[in-house]
Motif scaffolding. Structure first.
Motif, PDB file in Angstrom:
ATOM      1  N   UNK A 102       2.466   4.521  -2.944  1.00 42.52           N
ATOM      2  CA  UNK A 102       2.247   4.140  -1.548  1.00 42.52           C
ATOM      3  C   UNK A 102       3.170   2.988  -1.153  1.00 42.52           C
ATOM      4  N   UNK A 103       3.306   2.004  -2.033  1.00 49.40           N
ATOM      5  CA  UNK A 103       4.200   0.881  -1.736  1.00 49.40           C
ATOM      6  C   UNK A 103       5.644   1.351  -1.723  1.00 49.40           C
ATOM      7  N   UNK A 104       6.021   2.192  -2.687  1.00 42.12           N
ATOM      8  CA  UNK A 104       7.369   2.771  -2.688  1.00 42.12           C
ATOM      9  C   UNK A 104       7.645   3.469  -1.353  1.00 42.12           C
ATOM     10  N   UNK A 105       6.676   4.247  -0.880  1.00 40.74           N
ATOM     11  CA  UNK A 105       6.837   4.987   0.376  1.00 40.74           C
ATOM     12  C   UNK A 105       6.954   4.035   1.566  1.00 40.74           C
ATOM     13  N   UNK A 106       6.184   2.980   1.574  1.00 39.84           N
ATOM     14  CA  UNK A 106       6.273   1.998   2.660  1.00 39.84           C
ATOM     15  C   UNK A 106       7.672   1.382   2.714  1.00 39.84           C
ATOM     16  N   UNK A 107       8.236   1.075   1.559  1.00 35.93           N
ATOM     17  CA  UNK A 107       9.589   0.504   1.520  1.00 35.93           C
ATOM     18  C   UNK A 107      10.625   1.528   1.964  1.00 35.93           C
ATOM     19  N   UNK A 108      10.446   2.792   1.559  1.00 36.25           N
ATOM     20  CA  UNK A 108      11.349   3.855   2.005  1.00 36.25           C
ATOM     21  C   UNK A 108      11.301   3.990   3.521  1.00 36.25           C
ATOM     22  N   UNK A 109      10.095   3.978   4.077  1.00 39.63           N
ATOM     23  CA  UNK A 109       9.947   4.077   5.531  1.00 39.63           C
ATOM     24  C   UNK A 109      10.563   2.879   6.246  1.00 39.63           C
ATOM     25  N   UNK A 110      10.481   1.698   5.641  1.00 38.04           N
ATOM     26  CA  UNK A 110      11.114   0.511   6.237  1.00 38.04           C
ATOM     27  C   UNK A 110      12.621   0.715   6.322  1.00 38.04           C
ATOM     28  N   UNK A 111      13.203   1.293   5.289  1.00 39.80           N
ATOM     29  CA  UNK A 111      14.640   1.578   5.306  1.00 39.80           C
ATOM     30  C   UNK A 111      15.020   2.562   6.391  1.00 39.80           C
ATOM     31  N   UNK A 112      14.247   3.613   6.521  1.00 43.54           N
ATOM     32  CA  UNK A 112      14.525   4.617   7.561  1.00 43.54           C
ATOM     33  C   UNK A 112      14.404   3.990   8.942  1.00 43.54           C
ATOM     34  N   UNK A 113      13.346   3.218   9.147  1.00 37.00           N
ATOM     35  CA  UNK A 113      13.127   2.609  10.464  1.00 37.00           C
ATOM     36  C   UNK A 113      14.265   1.663  10.829  1.00 37.00           C
ATOM     37  N   UNK A 114      14.760   0.911   9.865  1.00 33.60           N
ATOM     38  CA  UNK A 114      15.852  -0.028  10.130  1.00 33.60           C
ATOM     39  C   UNK A 114      17.154   0.682  10.500  1.00 33.60           C
ATOM     40  N   UNK A 115      17.311   1.907  10.038  1.00 36.54           N
ATOM     41  CA  UNK A 115      18.541   2.667  10.322  1.00 36.54           C
ATOM     42  C   UNK A 115      18.351   3.680  11.438  1.00 36.54           C
ATOM     43  N   UNK A 116      17.232   3.612  12.141  1.00 37.36           N
ATOM     44  CA  UNK A 116      16.905   4.612  13.171  1.00 37.36           C
ATOM     45  C   UNK A 116      18.051   4.844  14.157  1.00 37.36           C
ATOM     46  N   UNK A 117      18.752   3.792  14.574  1.00 38.58           N
ATOM     47  CA  UNK A 117      19.824   3.944  15.556  1.00 38.58           C
ATOM     48  C   UNK A 117      21.019   4.703  14.976  1.00 38.58           C
ATOM     49  N   UNK A 118      21.141   4.789  13.669  1.00 40.12           N
ATOM     50  CA  UNK A 118      22.225   5.534  13.021  1.00 40.12           C
ATOM     51  C   UNK A 118      21.872   6.992  12.774  1.00 40.12           C
ATOM     52  N   UNK A 119      20.650   7.376  13.118  1.00 41.25           N
ATOM     53  CA  UNK A 119      20.152   8.713  12.808  1.00 41.25           C
ATOM     54  C   UNK A 119      19.997   9.591  14.038  1.00 41.25           C
ATOM     55  N   UNK A 120      20.884   9.446  14.961  1.00 42.74           N
ATOM     56  CA  UNK A 120      20.816  10.258  16.187  1.00 42.74           C
ATOM     57  C   UNK A 120      21.762  11.415  16.133  1.00 42.74           C
TER      58      UNK A 120
END
Length: 162
Positions: A144-162
């Motif tokens: 669960x903690x691993x997944x939370x950190x993975x999601x933090x990475x995705x969220x931080x790069x959201x503007x690059x994922x369009x």
């Protein structure tokens, strides 16, 4: 007679195929986005005093970036790669696969596929509704903690994922 039928069948087959052939266009994760996701995922866990490795793969499950945080164990590299591959390949979070292997006897066989790891910490990376890669984090005391950190990475790069 048989040769004429074979030639006619081949002409129909290739003619119909050529008329319907098209070039596929698939979006994929960029190196810049992969590095950004991995960096933030490692930093998010480090901020919580967890030493992890984050790996980002492209839509085909091939590694684009791996960052092993300071003091992260050597086993975290392999687990992060396999979680990222699993998330991209199965197009869903590995925590869901982990639960499916518990609830569904048929899903238990997925663990025998090369590269698949049904532990929490893998998340697909999406551009809109399209899966363009996956991120896997390994090393925190729970999936669960691993997944939370993975999601933090995705969220931080959201503007690059369009």
């Amino acid at each position: 007679m048989t040769a004429r039928i074979t030639i006619a069948a081949a002409a129909l087959l290739f003619g119909a195929g050529a008329a319907q052939a098209q070039v596929l266009q698939e979006r994929n994760i960029s190196l810049a986005a992969a590095v950004a996701i991995a960096q933030v995922a490692v930093e998010a866990c480090a901020a919580r005093n967890f030493n992890v490795t984050a790996t980002v793969v492209d839509r085909a499950g091939l590694v684009r970036a791996t960052l092993r945080g300071d003091r992260a164990g050597p086993h975290t590299v392999e687990s992060s790669v396999r979680k990222a591959f699993t998330a991209a390949s199965l197009r869903g979070p590995t925590s869901a696969l982990q639960q499916a292997t518990i609830d569904n006897p048929g899903a238990r066989n997925l663990v025998h596929l090369p590269g698949v790891l049904p532990l929490g910490g893998g998340v697909p990376v999406r551009a809109g509704d399209e899966v363009i890669g996956g991120v896997g984090v390994g090393g925190a005391p729970s999936g669960q903690i691993d997944e939370e950190c993975a999601n933090a990475g995705i969220e931080a790069a959201r503007d690059r994922l369009r």
